[in-house]
Design a protein around this motif. Structure first.
Motif, PDB file in Angstrom:
ATOM      1  N   ARG A 162     102.727 121.764 -14.119  1.00  0.00           N
ATOM      2  CA  ARG A 162     102.777 120.505 -14.846  1.00  0.00           C
ATOM      3  C   ARG A 162     101.292 119.914 -14.628  1.00  0.00           C
ATOM      4  NH1 ARG A 162     106.358 115.565 -13.081  1.00  0.00           N
ATOM      5  NH2 ARG A 162     107.914 117.248 -13.595  1.00  0.00           N
ATOM      6  N   ARG A 163     100.514 119.537 -16.028  1.00  0.00           N
ATOM      7  CA  ARG A 163      99.208 119.184 -15.893  1.00  0.00           C
ATOM      8  C   ARG A 163      99.037 117.973 -15.826  1.00  0.00           C
ATOM      9  NH1 ARG A 163      96.653 117.772 -20.348  1.00  0.00           N
ATOM     10  NH2 ARG A 163      98.272 118.679 -21.541  1.00  0.00           N
ATOM     11  N   GLY A 164      97.917 117.467 -15.024  1.00  0.00           N
ATOM     12  CA  GLY A 164      97.681 115.914 -15.077  1.00  0.00           C
ATOM     13  C   GLY A 164      96.440 115.592 -16.084  1.00  0.00           C
ATOM     14  N   LEU A 165      95.926 114.223 -15.788  1.00  0.00           N
ATOM     15  CA  LEU A 165      95.184 113.749 -16.447  1.00  0.00           C
ATOM     16  C   LEU A 165      93.678 114.546 -16.479  1.00  0.00           C
ATOM     17  CD1 LEU A 165      95.680 109.912 -16.537  1.00  0.00           C
ATOM     18  CD2 LEU A 165      96.347 111.514 -18.277  1.00  0.00           C
ATOM     19  N   ILE A 166      92.974 114.754 -17.622  1.00  0.00           N
ATOM     20  CA  ILE A 166      91.607 115.453 -17.487  1.00  0.00           C
ATOM     21  C   ILE A 166      90.690 114.270 -16.919  1.00  0.00           C
ATOM     22  CG2 ILE A 166      89.872 116.638 -18.700  1.00  0.00           C
ATOM     23  CD1 ILE A 166      92.042 118.143 -20.333  1.00  0.00           C
ATOM     24  N   ARG A 167      89.740 114.499 -16.030  1.00  0.00           N
ATOM     25  CA  ARG A 167      88.940 113.586 -15.554  1.00  0.00           C
ATOM     26  C   ARG A 167      87.558 114.412 -15.739  1.00  0.00           C
ATOM     27  NH1 ARG A 167      90.929 112.236  -9.701  1.00  0.00           N
ATOM     28  NH2 ARG A 167      91.128 114.377  -9.899  1.00  0.00           N
ATOM     29  N   PRO A 168      86.749 113.833 -16.763  1.00  0.00           N
ATOM     30  CA  PRO A 168      85.455 114.408 -16.799  1.00  0.00           C
ATOM     31  C   PRO A 168      84.291 113.832 -15.869  1.00  0.00           C
ATOM     32  CG  PRO A 168      85.798 112.606 -18.529  1.00  0.00           C
ATOM     33  CD  PRO A 168      87.090 112.986 -17.799  1.00  0.00           C
ATOM     34  N   THR A 169      83.433 114.694 -15.474  1.00  0.00           N
ATOM     35  CA  THR A 169      82.281 114.444 -14.610  1.00  0.00           C
ATOM     36  C   THR A 169      81.017 114.791 -15.253  1.00  0.00           C
ATOM     37  OG1 THR A 169      82.344 116.508 -13.262  1.00  0.00           O
ATOM     38  CG2 THR A 169      83.975 114.572 -12.692  1.00  0.00           C
ATOM     39  N   THR A 170      79.902 114.391 -14.598  1.00  0.00           N
ATOM     40  CA  THR A 170      78.602 114.977 -15.112  1.00  0.00           C
ATOM     41  C   THR A 170      78.291 116.120 -14.990  1.00  0.00           C
ATOM     42  OG1 THR A 170      77.771 114.206 -12.978  1.00  0.00           O
ATOM     43  CG2 THR A 170      77.658 112.429 -14.576  1.00  0.00           C
ATOM     44  N   THR A 171      78.807 116.842 -14.262  1.00  0.00           N
ATOM     45  CA  THR A 171      78.755 118.333 -13.991  1.00  0.00           C
ATOM     46  C   THR A 171      79.957 119.269 -14.515  1.00  0.00           C
ATOM     47  OG1 THR A 171      79.786 118.294 -11.750  1.00  0.00           O
ATOM     48  CG2 THR A 171      77.237 118.017 -12.318  1.00  0.00           C
ATOM     49  N   GLY A 172      80.880 118.514 -14.824  1.00  0.00           N
ATOM     50  CA  GLY A 172      82.275 119.234 -15.433  1.00  0.00           C
ATOM     51  C   GLY A 172      83.648 118.820 -15.429  1.00  0.00           C
TER      52      GLY A 172
END
Length: 458
Positions: free
Chosen positions: A84-94
């Motif tokens: 089960r996949r959670g929320l995608i959290r973007p960062t400055t590097t990935g």
């Protein structure tokens, strides 16, 4: 003719846009990731998540209840179930994404598929960490963060904690002396070892810590930081005088712990499990960090008299490494090579140095000396460091974990200026006063013009 004109009008901006994206990817990877790489990788992940997990063998057969419910409502073939996949959290590097493992899976299964996930989603690297039982976090790194090191803006530092480099997973590498009290740092000439040392000293300079240096290269590495040093030895003779003083300081601190906690005075130091951090703050001695640059110079001998002096210094270093942690005394040993061929006591001293940082070295044996006894698989990573990337190193500890790190650039002038501004923080340790380095006072630049005296005339 009109079709050709229209094609040229449309193709020109498209070609310019593609060329600009390629230039940004090569010269400004962080900007390229934020504008192009992040949206593209997110779409790839969302659109292919189920099929990629199935191809990587990370799906399992669904439960019978789920099969019956699916057949009753949709009458379609039930596919294997991915995590089960959670929320995608973007960062400055990935990107960061958490996965809840299905029954029968373990984090090692996901880690074994990290290389496949990297290619499937078009990112530079994928790292897997365990958050809690049954939950792992995938950290997707969009580009090579070690090519141009940019430290995160918010770094969790603190007392005796120095963020000194950046890891390959875009996380800061923090040198924590409370957790890893002693460390061995190896590196050939121009490998970035001195840069690593500058960051350590500049990071400790504003803290209430006593800094002591042994630099047998006539002080060329540590002399610029003299305003912040409590003691400095620039040759083996001075080091032979300084080390017994540090050992005596350590013994005095053990006596203080004994007196405070009611321990019998004749109790051996090895049997005392407490440390100075259990003392009241007003009675607690200031921590001491000893930097030993080019440790091989302490082992080299030419005469029998030098050999006796060498044996005494090595014995004192080993005692500091064995007993110094509880007394708040920490070792940072640096050199180009370190092994049994240096002489008696070298291997025993290395065994007491928990942390290991290996920059580019000249031979495989040096990498084995640094990492072979704690992480054998890291030896090849250290041997593959290119000369064109100074500051790149492999960091490990006795737990077996290791990672690639790279130190950002810090000029010698900036590091020396940091130490000069923190000169008032040098603690008063009476035993180290004779070894305090002489500091040249910088002349104060006056803004008023210089008025020359005129001779008195009639």
């Amino acid at each position: 003719m009109s079709d050709l004109t229209t094609l040229l009008e449309v193709g020109g901006p498209v070609a310019a846009l593609g060329g600009g994206a390629a230039y940004a990817r090569a010269k400004h990877p962080a900007a390229y990731w934020s504008t192009v790489g992040l949206p593209v990788s997110t779409v790839r992940l969302l659109s292919s998540y189920g099929s990629v997990m199935e191809a990587c063998g990370l799906t399992v057969t669904p439960s019978r209840l789920r099969v019956l419910a699916a057949k009753a409502m949709t009458r379609r073939e039930v596919r294997p179930v991915p995590p089960r996949r959670g929320l995608i959290r973007p960062t400055t590097t990935g990107l960061r994404i958490r996965l809840r493992l299905v029954p029968g899976q373990e984090p090692a299964d996901v880690a074994a598929s990290a290389e496949r996930l990297r290619h499937a989603w078009g990112v530079h690297a994928v790292y897997v960490t365990t958050v809690k039982p049954g939950v792992v976090e995938l950290r997707l790194v969009g580009y090579d963060v070690l090519r141009r090191v940019r430290m995160p803006r918010k770094v969790a530092g603190g007392f005796l904690k120095v963020p000194v480099a950046l890891r390959e997973d875009a996380m800061p590498f923090v040198r924590d002396y409370r957790t890893i009290p002693h460390q061995l740092t190896l590196g050939a000439t121009l490998s970035g070892k001195s840069m690593y040392l500058r960051h350590l000293i500049a990071g400790l300079a504003p803290q209430p810590v006593a800094l002591v240096g042994i630099d047998c290269k006539r002080g060329v590495e540590l002399a610029p930081f003299a305003p912040r040093l409590s003691a400095l030895a620039t040759d083996p003779e001075q080091a032979a005088e300084l080390l017994p003083v540090l050992v005596k300081e350590m013994e005095d601190r053990y006596d203080l712990i004994k007196a405070r906690q009611g321990i019998a005075p004749d109790t051996p130091d090895e049997e005392i499990t407490s440390d100075i951090w259990g003392l009241p703050e007003h009675e607690r001695p200031v921590p001491v960090v000893l930097f030993v640059d080019e440790v091989a110079e302490l082992f080299m001998v030419a005469t029998r008299k030098d050999e006796e002096r060498r044996d005494e210094m090595v014995t004192q270093l080993i005692r500091l490494a064995q007993l110094g942690r509880a007394a708040g005394m920490y070792l940072e040993v640096c050199g180009q090579r370190f092994g049994a061929e240096l002489g008696k006591g070298a291997t025993m001293l290395r065994a007491q140095l928990t942390g290991r940082v290996c920059h580019r070295v000249n031979d495989e044996a040096s990498a084995k000396m640094a990492l072979g006894d704690i992480a054998p698989e890291a030896v090849m990573a250290a041997c593959s460091i290119a000369p064109e990337r100074p500051g790149l190193a492999v960091a490990g500890d006795t737990s077996g974990g290791w990672s690639r790190i790279r130190t950002p650039y810090l000029s010698l002038g900036d590091a020396a200026e940091t130490c000069r501004r923190a000169a008032n923080l040098v603690p008063d340790l009476p035993a180290l006063r004779p070894f305090r380095p002489d500091v040249l006072v910088r002349p104060v630049e006056s803004t008023n013009p210089v008025v020359l005296p005129h001779p008195v005339t009639d």
